[in-house]
Motif scaffolding. Structure first.
Motif, PDB file in Angstrom:
ATOM      1  N   LEU A 133     -93.383 -31.737 -48.884  1.00  0.00           N
ATOM      2  CA  LEU A 133     -93.595 -31.896 -50.327  1.00  0.00           C
ATOM      3  C   LEU A 133     -92.479 -32.768 -50.868  1.00  0.00           C
ATOM      4  O   LEU A 133     -91.293 -32.469 -50.691  1.00  0.00           O
ATOM      5  CB  LEU A 133     -93.581 -30.527 -51.016  1.00  0.00           C
ATOM      6  CG  LEU A 133     -94.666 -29.558 -50.537  1.00  0.00           C
ATOM      7  CD1 LEU A 133     -94.481 -28.178 -51.152  1.00  0.00           C
ATOM      8  CD2 LEU A 133     -96.050 -30.112 -50.860  1.00  0.00           C
ATOM      9  N   VAL A 134     -92.857 -33.846 -51.538  1.00  0.00           N
ATOM     10  CA  VAL A 134     -91.870 -34.888 -51.809  1.00  0.00           C
ATOM     11  C   VAL A 134     -90.774 -34.410 -52.773  1.00  0.00           C
ATOM     12  O   VAL A 134     -89.606 -34.800 -52.625  1.00  0.00           O
ATOM     13  CB  VAL A 134     -92.564 -36.197 -52.261  1.00  0.00           C
ATOM     14  CG1 VAL A 134     -92.923 -36.181 -53.723  1.00  0.00           C
ATOM     15  CG2 VAL A 134     -91.718 -37.395 -51.888  1.00  0.00           C
ATOM     16  N   GLY A 135     -91.117 -33.534 -53.706  1.00  0.00           N
ATOM     17  CA  GLY A 135     -90.099 -33.017 -54.634  1.00  0.00           C
ATOM     18  C   GLY A 135     -88.981 -32.305 -53.881  1.00  0.00           C
ATOM     19  O   GLY A 135     -87.792 -32.549 -54.121  1.00  0.00           O
ATOM     20  N   GLY A 136     -89.345 -31.451 -52.976  1.00  0.00           N
ATOM     21  CA  GLY A 136     -88.358 -30.720 -52.173  1.00  0.00           C
ATOM     22  C   GLY A 136     -87.560 -31.656 -51.287  1.00  0.00           C
ATOM     23  O   GLY A 136     -86.340 -31.521 -51.143  1.00  0.00           O
ATOM     24  N   LEU A 137     -88.245 -32.628 -50.693  1.00  0.00           N
ATOM     25  CA  LEU A 137     -87.559 -33.589 -49.820  1.00  0.00           C
ATOM     26  C   LEU A 137     -86.496 -34.360 -50.605  1.00  0.00           C
ATOM     27  O   LEU A 137     -85.386 -34.593 -50.112  1.00  0.00           O
ATOM     28  CB  LEU A 137     -88.562 -34.572 -49.207  1.00  0.00           C
ATOM     29  CG  LEU A 137     -89.562 -33.983 -48.208  1.00  0.00           C
ATOM     30  CD1 LEU A 137     -90.636 -35.017 -47.855  1.00  0.00           C
ATOM     31  CD2 LEU A 137     -88.853 -33.511 -46.945  1.00  0.00           C
ATOM     32  N   ILE A 138     -86.850 -34.745 -51.831  1.00  0.00           N
ATOM     33  CA  ILE A 138     -85.896 -35.498 -52.661  1.00  0.00           C
ATOM     34  C   ILE A 138     -84.656 -34.636 -52.924  1.00  0.00           C
ATOM     35  O   ILE A 138     -83.519 -35.101 -52.783  1.00  0.00           O
ATOM     36  CB  ILE A 138     -86.554 -35.940 -53.993  1.00  0.00           C
ATOM     37  CG1 ILE A 138     -87.607 -37.027 -53.719  1.00  0.00           C
ATOM     38  CG2 ILE A 138     -85.508 -36.446 -54.984  1.00  0.00           C
ATOM     39  CD1 ILE A 138     -88.465 -37.384 -54.932  1.00  0.00           C
ATOM     40  N   VAL A 139     -84.877 -33.360 -53.256  1.00  0.00           N
ATOM     41  CA  VAL A 139     -83.745 -32.463 -53.538  1.00  0.00           C
ATOM     42  C   VAL A 139     -82.827 -32.359 -52.318  1.00  0.00           C
ATOM     43  O   VAL A 139     -81.607 -32.508 -52.411  1.00  0.00           O
ATOM     44  CB  VAL A 139     -84.245 -31.055 -53.944  1.00  0.00           C
ATOM     45  CG1 VAL A 139     -83.070 -30.087 -54.077  1.00  0.00           C
ATOM     46  CG2 VAL A 139     -85.045 -31.119 -55.245  1.00  0.00           C
ATOM     47  N   GLY A 140     -83.422 -32.129 -51.154  1.00  0.00           N
ATOM     48  CA  GLY A 140     -82.616 -31.937 -49.942  1.00  0.00           C
ATOM     49  C   GLY A 140     -81.884 -33.195 -49.522  1.00  0.00           C
ATOM     50  O   GLY A 140     -80.688 -33.174 -49.212  1.00  0.00           O
ATOM     51  N   LEU A 141     -82.611 -34.315 -49.521  1.00  0.00           N
ATOM     52  CA  LEU A 141     -82.003 -35.560 -49.050  1.00  0.00           C
ATOM     53  C   LEU A 141     -80.949 -36.057 -50.041  1.00  0.00           C
ATOM     54  O   LEU A 141     -79.875 -36.520 -49.629  1.00  0.00           O
ATOM     55  CB  LEU A 141     -83.089 -36.620 -48.799  1.00  0.00           C
ATOM     56  CG  LEU A 141     -82.619 -37.895 -48.103  1.00  0.00           C
ATOM     57  CD1 LEU A 141     -81.958 -37.593 -46.756  1.00  0.00           C
ATOM     58  CD2 LEU A 141     -83.777 -38.871 -47.881  1.00  0.00           C
ATOM     59  N   MET A 142     -81.233 -35.935 -51.341  1.00  0.00           N
ATOM     60  CA  MET A 142     -80.240 -36.375 -52.340  1.00  0.00           C
ATOM     61  C   MET A 142     -78.974 -35.526 -52.244  1.00  0.00           C
ATOM     62  O   MET A 142     -77.856 -36.032 -52.347  1.00  0.00           O
ATOM     63  CB  MET A 142     -80.809 -36.265 -53.765  1.00  0.00           C
ATOM     64  CG  MET A 142     -81.797 -37.349 -54.132  1.00  0.00           C
ATOM     65  SD  MET A 142     -81.143 -39.017 -53.929  1.00  0.00           S
ATOM     66  CE  MET A 142     -79.872 -39.017 -55.199  1.00  0.00           C
ATOM     67  N   THR A 143     -79.162 -34.224 -52.059  1.00  0.00           N
ATOM     68  CA  THR A 143     -78.002 -33.338 -51.912  1.00  0.00           C
ATOM     69  C   THR A 143     -77.196 -33.739 -50.681  1.00  0.00           C
ATOM     70  O   THR A 143     -75.964 -33.835 -50.726  1.00  0.00           O
ATOM     71  CB  THR A 143     -78.466 -31.868 -51.800  1.00  0.00           C
ATOM     72  OG1 THR A 143     -79.238 -31.554 -52.964  1.00  0.00           O
ATOM     73  CG2 THR A 143     -77.290 -30.909 -51.680  1.00  0.00           C
ATOM     74  N   ALA A 144     -77.902 -33.990 -49.587  1.00  0.00           N
ATOM     75  CA  ALA A 144     -77.216 -34.385 -48.350  1.00  0.00           C
ATOM     76  C   ALA A 144     -76.482 -35.709 -48.538  1.00  0.00           C
ATOM     77  O   ALA A 144     -75.358 -35.885 -48.055  1.00  0.00           O
ATOM     78  CB  ALA A 144     -78.232 -34.492 -47.217  1.00  0.00           C
ATOM     79  N   LYS A 145     -77.103 -36.646 -49.253  1.00  0.00           N
ATOM     80  CA  LYS A 145     -76.443 -37.937 -49.514  1.00  0.00           C
ATOM     81  C   LYS A 145     -75.153 -37.711 -50.303  1.00  0.00           C
ATOM     82  O   LYS A 145     -74.112 -38.296 -50.002  1.00  0.00           O
ATOM     83  CB  LYS A 145     -77.380 -38.872 -50.300  1.00  0.00           C
ATOM     84  CG  LYS A 145     -78.504 -39.482 -49.456  1.00  0.00           C
ATOM     85  CD  LYS A 145     -79.434 -40.364 -50.307  1.00  0.00           C
ATOM     86  CE  LYS A 145     -80.563 -40.953 -49.448  1.00  0.00           C
ATOM     87  NZ  LYS A 145     -81.516 -41.751 -50.226  1.00  0.00           N
ATOM     88  N   ALA A 146     -75.243 -36.842 -51.319  1.00  0.00           N
ATOM     89  CA  ALA A 146     -74.072 -36.585 -52.156  1.00  0.00           C
ATOM     90  C   ALA A 146     -72.959 -35.912 -51.350  1.00  0.00           C
ATOM     91  O   ALA A 146     -71.798 -36.328 -51.397  1.00  0.00           O
ATOM     92  CB  ALA A 146     -74.471 -35.695 -53.340  1.00  0.00           C
ATOM     93  N   VAL A 147     -73.338 -34.884 -50.587  1.00  0.00           N
ATOM     94  CA  VAL A 147     -72.344 -34.143 -49.791  1.00  0.00           C
ATOM     95  C   VAL A 147     -71.698 -35.067 -48.765  1.00  0.00           C
ATOM     96  O   VAL A 147     -70.470 -35.113 -48.611  1.00  0.00           O
ATOM     97  CB  VAL A 147     -73.016 -32.936 -49.080  1.00  0.00           C
ATOM     98  CG1 VAL A 147     -72.100 -32.329 -48.029  1.00  0.00           C
ATOM     99  CG2 VAL A 147     -73.433 -31.881 -50.111  1.00  0.00           C
ATOM    100  N   ALA A 148     -72.538 -35.846 -48.056  1.00  0.00           N
ATOM    101  CA  ALA A 148     -72.019 -36.719 -47.006  1.00  0.00           C
ATOM    102  C   ALA A 148     -71.125 -37.806 -47.592  1.00  0.00           C
ATOM    103  O   ALA A 148     -70.057 -38.114 -47.040  1.00  0.00           O
ATOM    104  CB  ALA A 148     -73.172 -37.332 -46.215  1.00  0.00           C
ATOM    105  N   SER A 149     -71.527 -38.378 -48.719  1.00  0.00           N
ATOM    106  CA  SER A 149     -70.692 -39.477 -49.235  1.00  0.00           C
ATOM    107  C   SER A 149     -69.401 -38.930 -49.832  1.00  0.00           C
ATOM    108  O   SER A 149     -68.346 -39.530 -49.667  1.00  0.00           O
ATOM    109  CB  SER A 149     -71.466 -40.378 -50.200  1.00  0.00           C
ATOM    110  OG  SER A 149     -71.789 -39.677 -51.354  1.00  0.00           O
ATOM    111  N   ALA A 150     -69.457 -37.753 -50.466  1.00  0.00           N
ATOM    112  CA  ALA A 150     -68.227 -37.171 -51.010  1.00  0.00           C
ATOM    113  C   ALA A 150     -67.245 -36.815 -49.894  1.00  0.00           C
ATOM    114  O   ALA A 150     -66.035 -36.965 -50.044  1.00  0.00           O
ATOM    115  CB  ALA A 150     -68.558 -35.932 -51.843  1.00  0.00           C
ATOM    116  N   ALA A 151     -67.789 -36.341 -48.769  1.00  0.00           N
ATOM    117  CA  ALA A 151     -66.909 -35.917 -47.663  1.00  0.00           C
ATOM    118  C   ALA A 151     -66.626 -37.064 -46.694  1.00  0.00           C
ATOM    119  O   ALA A 151     -65.881 -36.883 -45.723  1.00  0.00           O
ATOM    120  CB  ALA A 151     -67.558 -34.745 -46.929  1.00  0.00           C
TER     121      ALA A 151
END
Ligand code: KG4
Ligand code: ZN
Length: 362
Positions: A89-107
């Protein structure tokens, strides 16, 4: 040593996990946190995409923190972040991938965009250290397919459904009979007291030279039986469930048997080949028993990972990340990756006839 944080949000589970692979050692799941949204969706009789996406937004930060805390590590100690980027489901995918992008780039960590189906496909290597090649039967709410797993990123689809997924057929059967969501476990429970011989439901595709699955006709037969017997007594419902499950097990065994045979012919030198089952429907005891019998008959070993790793989870996503890093297949720029609601494991095999307007289910 590789330590990966995995994130899974493709359907109705919000999940995060840390998995580690130490040199010369078996992989270890350091944490595996799964928050099921079943209660949020139960009143609607199925997953409501907008509710799912909102629930992921609300829960994911806490779930990621919990996964790190359970594993006893902080972000600095993680080598990469892996997130499900499709299909789902694209809404959920966006939430997960965006969160991962944020976490990975911050760290300042690498990011991997993982195909959810690859997570299922490689789980048996996490749990049982399985070697390639092997056959995978994936049976969940969204997928029904048999895949030849040749290596990381190297999959060949041998069979798929031409209409409904098997879990979907269980869920729709439950709904028709007034059983609560999710349907699969309730159909199984209700079937226990029923007569599997009372209704002669069709065994779709049984004996067909085309290797694929089909469950729409079976669903229609269930609907007709239910309306013919209405108003339904508890005994009627139990008998329909038992007869439905018998038809499913029988049809599945036929389809799987065909692919076991093909595997034998393709890899005559492998003495004891392996069939792995994954997905929520893998929990069904009758289906398992029938597949086990099928494997025995063909001289295959049957592997069913523990239930919590068969259903959706983030440990399989973290593990797929480790497999990809190890194989040098981290992929392109995952920070630029756009979530894919449809993302077949095998991009080469053509979608099957009857796969619908939106393309193949898997
Ligand atoms: O893999 P999963 O947790 O989620 C995805 O669809 O990705 O699978 C859920 C599906 C549902 O359709 C559910 O009804 C079915 O698996 N299921 C079962 C059983 N437990 C779950 N189907 C038959 N028998 C069961 N015991
Ligand atoms: Zn899944």
């Amino acid at each position: 040593m590789i330590r990966v944080l995995g994130i899974e949000t493709s359907c109705d589970e919000t999940a995060a996990s840390v998995v580690v692979l130490r040199e010369g050692d078996a992989p270890e799941i350091l944490s595996n946190v799964v928050l099921s949204q079943i209660e949020d969706h139960a009143a609607f009789g199925g997953v409501v995409p907008e509710i799912a996406a909102r629930a992921h937004v609300e829960a994911l930060d806490g779930i990621v923190e919990a996964a790190l805390a359970d594993a006893g590590v902080d972000l600095a100690a993680v080598d990469a972040v892996a997130a499900t980027a499709g299909p789902g489901l694209v809404g959920g995918l966006i939430v997960g991938l965006m969160t991962a992008k944020a976490v990975a780039s911050a760290a300042g960590k690498p990011l991997l965009a993982i195909n959810h189906l690859e997570g299922h496909a490689l789980t048996a290597r996490l749990t049982d250290g399985l070697r390639f090649p092997y056959l995978l039967l994936l049976v969940s709410g969204g997928h029904t397919q048999i895949v030849l797993v040749r290596g990381v990123g190297d999959y060949q689809r041998w069979a798929t459904t031409i209409d409904d997924a098997l879990g979907e057929a269980f869920d729709k059967t439950a709904k028709m009979l007034g059983l609560p969501y999710p349907g699969g476990p309730n159909v199984e429970k209700t079937a226990k007291g029923g007569d599997p011989m009372r209704f002669a439901f069709p065994r779709p595709m049984k004996g067909s030279a085309q290797p694929d699955f089909s469950f729409a006709g079976l669903k229609t037969a269930v609907r007709q039986a239910a309306s013919a017997a209405a108003p339904l007594s508890d005994k009627d419902v139990a008998d329909i469930c038992a007869s439905f499950q018998a038809a499913v097990s029988d049809a599945l065994a036929d389809r799987v048997g065909r692919c076991l045979q093909r595997f034998r012919e393709t890899f005559p030198d492998i003495g004891t080949p392996v069939l792995v089952i994954a997905g929520g429907v893998a929990a069904n005891r009758e289906i398992r028993a029938s597949l086990e019998a099928q494997c025995r008959e063909h001289g295959f070993r049957f592997i069913a990972p523990p239930h919590e790793l068969c259903t959706d989870n983030a440990a399989m996503i973290a593990w797929a990340g480790i497999e990809r890093l190890r194989a040098g297949l981290a992929g392109g720029d995952a920070f630029a990756f756009v979530p894919r609601s449809r993302w077949p494991l095998d991009e080469v095999s053509a979608p099957v006839v009857g796969s619908g307007r939106r393309g193949a289910k898997a």
